[in-house]
Design a protein around this motif. Structure first.
Motif, PDB file in Angstrom:
ATOM      1  N   VAL A 174       1.293  -1.257  -0.507  1.00 16.94           N
ATOM      2  CA  VAL A 174      -0.085  -0.164  -0.042  1.00 16.94           C
ATOM      3  C   VAL A 174       0.906   1.320  -0.085  1.00 16.94           C
ATOM      4  O   VAL A 174       1.942   1.426   0.835  1.00 16.94           O
ATOM      5  CB  VAL A 174      -1.344  -0.006   1.279  1.00 16.94           C
ATOM      6  N   MET A 175       0.552   2.156  -0.695  1.00 17.91           N
ATOM      7  CA  MET A 175       1.263   3.449  -1.299  1.00 17.91           C
ATOM      8  C   MET A 175       0.390   4.595  -0.258  1.00 17.91           C
ATOM      9  O   MET A 175      -0.298   5.076  -0.805  1.00 17.91           O
ATOM     10  CB  MET A 175       1.842   3.647  -2.367  1.00 17.91           C
ATOM     11  N   MET A 176       1.122   4.895   1.204  1.00 18.03           N
ATOM     12  CA  MET A 176       0.206   6.273   1.108  1.00 18.03           C
ATOM     13  C   MET A 176       1.287   7.543   1.246  1.00 18.03           C
ATOM     14  O   MET A 176       1.927   7.643   1.482  1.00 18.03           O
ATOM     15  CB  MET A 176       0.159   5.998   2.352  1.00 18.03           C
ATOM     16  N   ASN A 177       0.652   8.210   0.165  1.00 15.88           N
ATOM     17  CA  ASN A 177       1.483   8.996  -0.748  1.00 15.88           C
ATOM     18  C   ASN A 177       1.163  10.927   0.038  1.00 15.88           C
ATOM     19  O   ASN A 177       0.005  11.163   0.684  1.00 15.88           O
ATOM     20  CB  ASN A 177       1.552   9.659  -2.393  1.00 15.88           C
ATOM     21  N   GLY A 178       1.528  11.546  -0.113  1.00 14.46           N
ATOM     22  CA  GLY A 178       1.401  13.019   0.693  1.00 14.46           C
ATOM     23  C   GLY A 178       0.526  13.783  -0.660  1.00 14.46           C
ATOM     24  O   GLY A 178      -0.768  13.556  -1.242  1.00 14.46           O
ATOM     25  N   SER A 179       0.593  15.587   0.023  1.00 19.21           N
ATOM     26  CA  SER A 179      -0.258  15.723  -0.458  1.00 19.21           C
ATOM     27  C   SER A 179      -0.139  16.334  -2.132  1.00 19.21           C
ATOM     28  O   SER A 179       0.965  16.495  -2.329  1.00 19.21           O
ATOM     29  CB  SER A 179      -0.657  17.440  -0.229  1.00 19.21           C
ATOM     30  N   VAL A 180      -1.039  16.518  -2.844  1.00 15.67           N
ATOM     31  CA  VAL A 180      -1.643  16.781  -4.224  1.00 15.67           C
ATOM     32  C   VAL A 180      -0.602  18.235  -4.283  1.00 15.67           C
ATOM     33  O   VAL A 180      -0.125  18.090  -6.020  1.00 15.67           O
ATOM     34  CB  VAL A 180      -1.866  16.880  -5.228  1.00 15.67           C
ATOM     35  N   LYS A 212      -2.621  14.718   6.631  1.00 15.33           N
ATOM     36  CA  LYS A 212      -3.223  13.962   7.717  1.00 15.33           C
ATOM     37  C   LYS A 212      -3.265  13.317   7.866  1.00 15.33           C
ATOM     38  O   LYS A 212      -3.586  11.924   7.267  1.00 15.33           O
ATOM     39  CB  LYS A 212      -4.460  15.347   7.707  1.00 15.33           C
ATOM     40  N   PRO A 213      -2.412  12.803   8.990  1.00 14.30           N
ATOM     41  CA  PRO A 213      -2.725  10.976   9.916  1.00 14.30           C
ATOM     42  C   PRO A 213      -3.555  10.707  10.136  1.00 14.30           C
ATOM     43  O   PRO A 213      -4.348   9.475   9.486  1.00 14.30           O
ATOM     44  CB  PRO A 213      -2.253  11.622  10.998  1.00 14.30           C
ATOM     45  N   GLU A 214      -5.150  11.407   9.989  1.00 13.89           N
ATOM     46  CA  GLU A 214      -6.159  11.219   9.975  1.00 13.89           C
ATOM     47  C   GLU A 214      -6.539  10.727   9.050  1.00 13.89           C
ATOM     48  O   GLU A 214      -8.163   9.662   8.832  1.00 13.89           O
ATOM     49  CB  GLU A 214      -7.683  12.060  10.749  1.00 13.89           C
ATOM     50  N   ASN A 215      -6.390  11.294   7.693  1.00 10.65           N
ATOM     51  CA  ASN A 215      -6.422  11.428   6.531  1.00 10.65           C
ATOM     52  C   ASN A 215      -5.841  10.050   5.758  1.00 10.65           C
ATOM     53  O   ASN A 215      -6.225   8.926   5.221  1.00 10.65           O
ATOM     54  CB  ASN A 215      -6.412  12.052   5.155  1.00 10.65           C
ATOM     55  N   ALA A 216      -4.757   9.676   5.802  1.00 10.65           N
ATOM     56  CA  ALA A 216      -4.162   8.579   5.718  1.00 10.65           C
ATOM     57  C   ALA A 216      -4.532   7.395   6.346  1.00 10.65           C
ATOM     58  O   ALA A 216      -4.825   6.427   6.551  1.00 10.65           O
ATOM     59  CB  ALA A 216      -2.172   8.718   6.637  1.00 10.65           C
ATOM     60  N   SER A 237       4.642   4.738   3.395  1.00 14.10           N
ATOM     61  CA  SER A 237       3.638   5.846   4.326  1.00 14.10           C
ATOM     62  C   SER A 237       5.306   6.871   3.668  1.00 14.10           C
ATOM     63  O   SER A 237       6.101   6.891   4.215  1.00 14.10           O
ATOM     64  CB  SER A 237       3.941   6.196   5.825  1.00 14.10           C
ATOM     65  N   ALA A 238       4.708   8.063   3.234  1.00 13.06           N
ATOM     66  CA  ALA A 238       5.508   9.322   2.608  1.00 13.06           C
ATOM     67  C   ALA A 238       5.713  10.140   4.106  1.00 13.06           C
ATOM     68  O   ALA A 238       7.264  10.918   3.404  1.00 13.06           O
ATOM     69  CB  ALA A 238       5.164  10.236   1.577  1.00 13.06           C
ATOM     70  N   GLY A 263       8.814   5.934   6.446  1.00 12.76           N
ATOM     71  CA  GLY A 263       8.367   7.273   6.691  1.00 12.76           C
ATOM     72  C   GLY A 263       9.569   8.200   6.656  1.00 12.76           C
ATOM     73  O   GLY A 263      10.330   7.965   5.691  1.00 12.76           O
ATOM     74  N   GLN A 264       9.380   9.288   6.842  1.00  8.43           N
ATOM     75  CA  GLN A 264      10.756  10.421   6.893  1.00  8.43           C
ATOM     76  C   GLN A 264       9.885  11.588   7.951  1.00  8.43           C
ATOM     77  O   GLN A 264       8.955  12.011   8.596  1.00  8.43           O
ATOM     78  CB  GLN A 264       9.838  10.919   5.421  1.00  8.43           C
ATOM     79  N   ASP A 265      11.219  11.718   8.098  1.00 10.74           N
ATOM     80  CA  ASP A 265      11.341  13.061   9.261  1.00 10.74           C
ATOM     81  C   ASP A 265      11.172  13.113  10.884  1.00 10.74           C
ATOM     82  O   ASP A 265      12.253  14.396  11.452  1.00 10.74           O
ATOM     83  CB  ASP A 265       9.434  13.842   9.001  1.00 10.74           C
ATOM     84  N   ALA A 266      11.881  11.463  11.202  1.00  9.21           N
ATOM     85  CA  ALA A 266      12.227  11.660  12.525  1.00  9.21           C
ATOM     86  C   ALA A 266      11.861  12.304  13.256  1.00  9.21           C
ATOM     87  O   ALA A 266      12.069  12.548  14.596  1.00  9.21           O
ATOM     88  CB  ALA A 266      14.064  11.799  12.432  1.00  9.21           C
ATOM     89  N   GLU A 267      10.279  12.679  13.869  1.00  5.93           N
ATOM     90  CA  GLU A 267       9.603  13.376  14.142  1.00  5.93           C
ATOM     91  C   GLU A 267      10.163  12.004  16.168  1.00  5.93           C
ATOM     92  O   GLU A 267       9.901  10.509  15.335  1.00  5.93           O
ATOM     93  CB  GLU A 267       8.186  13.142  13.829  1.00  5.93           C
TER      94      GLU A 267
END
Length: 370
Positions: A174-180, A212-216, A237-238, A263-267
């Protein structure tokens, strides 16, 4: 279009930004005296896109503010506004900064296309605009970001590594890409697909509104319903926020053994999920390098230090509206359980005490992080 050489960015010459100082021309090797267009009493307008990702308020803004103050002997200031993922709000914020006559703008666009008219207004008002982190359309003076296609490639390669060298091409991803509205998202996706295509099956792919995480989470719930919770081999997940939403959806569906998730950003939450094994990896990007260089570029540009400015922007990128935009593209690192100490801890992003709270103490001990 990818038109950069990372080695060039890595070899950027470090030069003094002090007003009126002799500087070294990186190309000729000759000292040159410059008279700045402005002194140290400058105002840098900083427009950041959203608050869902904690990096903007926690890292980018304070790093840029502190660097501007340092470069201007405490006389320069940063006028900061965050759009909260609202493109119309950001347009109003940009216009307000034009009206207030800031000296230079650092712009991280909510919607790279929609902001183009605002960029032109700033340009017409004589205010240089440097696109920060996301490549805004319009007549920008320069762009600084990470190598976004490389980010996707690192994510895609890491996912394949997690699946094992003999992964079957029928394995469902499954690919969870970012916003267009974010041009970086398309580059992340392109980089990931360059690694994944032909090696796995992309069973579902989503462009996630506003990151948004809720949209993902909602997207992932639909993917689980369509594919089946036990048939998902891995999730691209992007970014980390969306990875959290993906994990929530999987756990809500009763999945006890999570598939590898990127993931990305090392939160901080993501680093802790990596420690516990819930998330496979993140992409660590040196916000310190990106943000400090952006501040240096902004100060050099408004003070008329063309030699320094050119030394920071030796790459070139194309946007949909402008070609050969001067740029610097910063490289990235795959963050896994194996290198937490040598990346985010060594760079001072987090302390071990931040990561290894009571909930994660045993996992930290097992990884040698205590």
């Amino acid at each position: 279009m990818r038109r950069i050489v990372l080695a060039v960015a890595a070899s950027t010459v470090t030069v003094s930004l002090g007003a009126g100082c002799g500087v070294l021309d990186a190309d000729s090797g000759q000292a040159s005296e410059e008279t700045p267009a402005k002194g140290n009493d400058i105002t840098v307008g900083l427009l950041l896109p959203e608050t869902e990702n904690s990096r903007y308020d926690k890292f980018d803004y304070p790093i840029i503010r502190n660097k501007v103050e340092s470069l201007t002997n405490g006389q320069g200031e940063v006028d900061y506004a965050n759009a909260g993922a609202d493109a119309a709000k950001q347009a109003r914020q940009l216009q307000q900064m034009i009206d207030e006559k800031v000296d230079v703008l650092l712009l991280d666009a909510v919607d790279a296309h929609a902001i183009a008219s605002g960029v032109k207004k700033a340009k017409d008002a004589g205010i240089p605009v440097i696109a920060y982190d996301r490549l805004a359309e319009g007549p920008i003076d320069a762009y600084i970001s990470f190598d976004n296609e490389l980010v996707g490639e690192v994510q895609g390669r890491s996912l394949l590594e997690a699946l094992g060298g003999d992964v079957d091409t029928s394995a469902k991803i499954v690919m969870m890409n970012g916003s267009v509205t974010d041009p970086n998202a398309a580059q992340f996706k392109e980089g990931a697909l360059s690694e994944l295509n032909g090696k796995v099956t992309i069973a579902q792919s989503f462009d996630t509104k506003d990151w948004k995480p809720e949209n993902a989470k909602a997207n992932m719930a639909r993917a689980i319903e369509s594919i089946g919770k036990d048939n998902i081999a891995g999730v691209y997940s992007a970014n980390d926020g969306m990875a959290g939403g993906v994990i929530e959806a999987l756990e809500a569906a009763g999945v006890t053994k999570l598939p590898p998730i990127t993931g990305q950003d090392a939160e901080l939450d993501a680093v802790q999920r990596i420690v516990s094994g819930e998330q496979y990896m993140s992409v660590y990007k040196s916000y310190l390098k990106e943000a400090e260089t952006a501040a240096e570029m902004a100060v050099a540009r408004v003070q008329g230090h063309d030699i320094q400015f050119d030394s920071f922007t030796r790459d070139r990128v194309d946007s949909p509206t402008n070609k050969d935009v001067p740029a610097q593209l910063v490289s990235v690192v795959a963050l896994t359980r194996a290198n937490i100490k040598s990346t985010v801890v060594a760079d001072g992003i987090y302390k071990l005490t931040d990561i290894c709270t009571a909930k994660f103490e045993d996992d930290c001990v097992a990884l040698g992080l205590k």
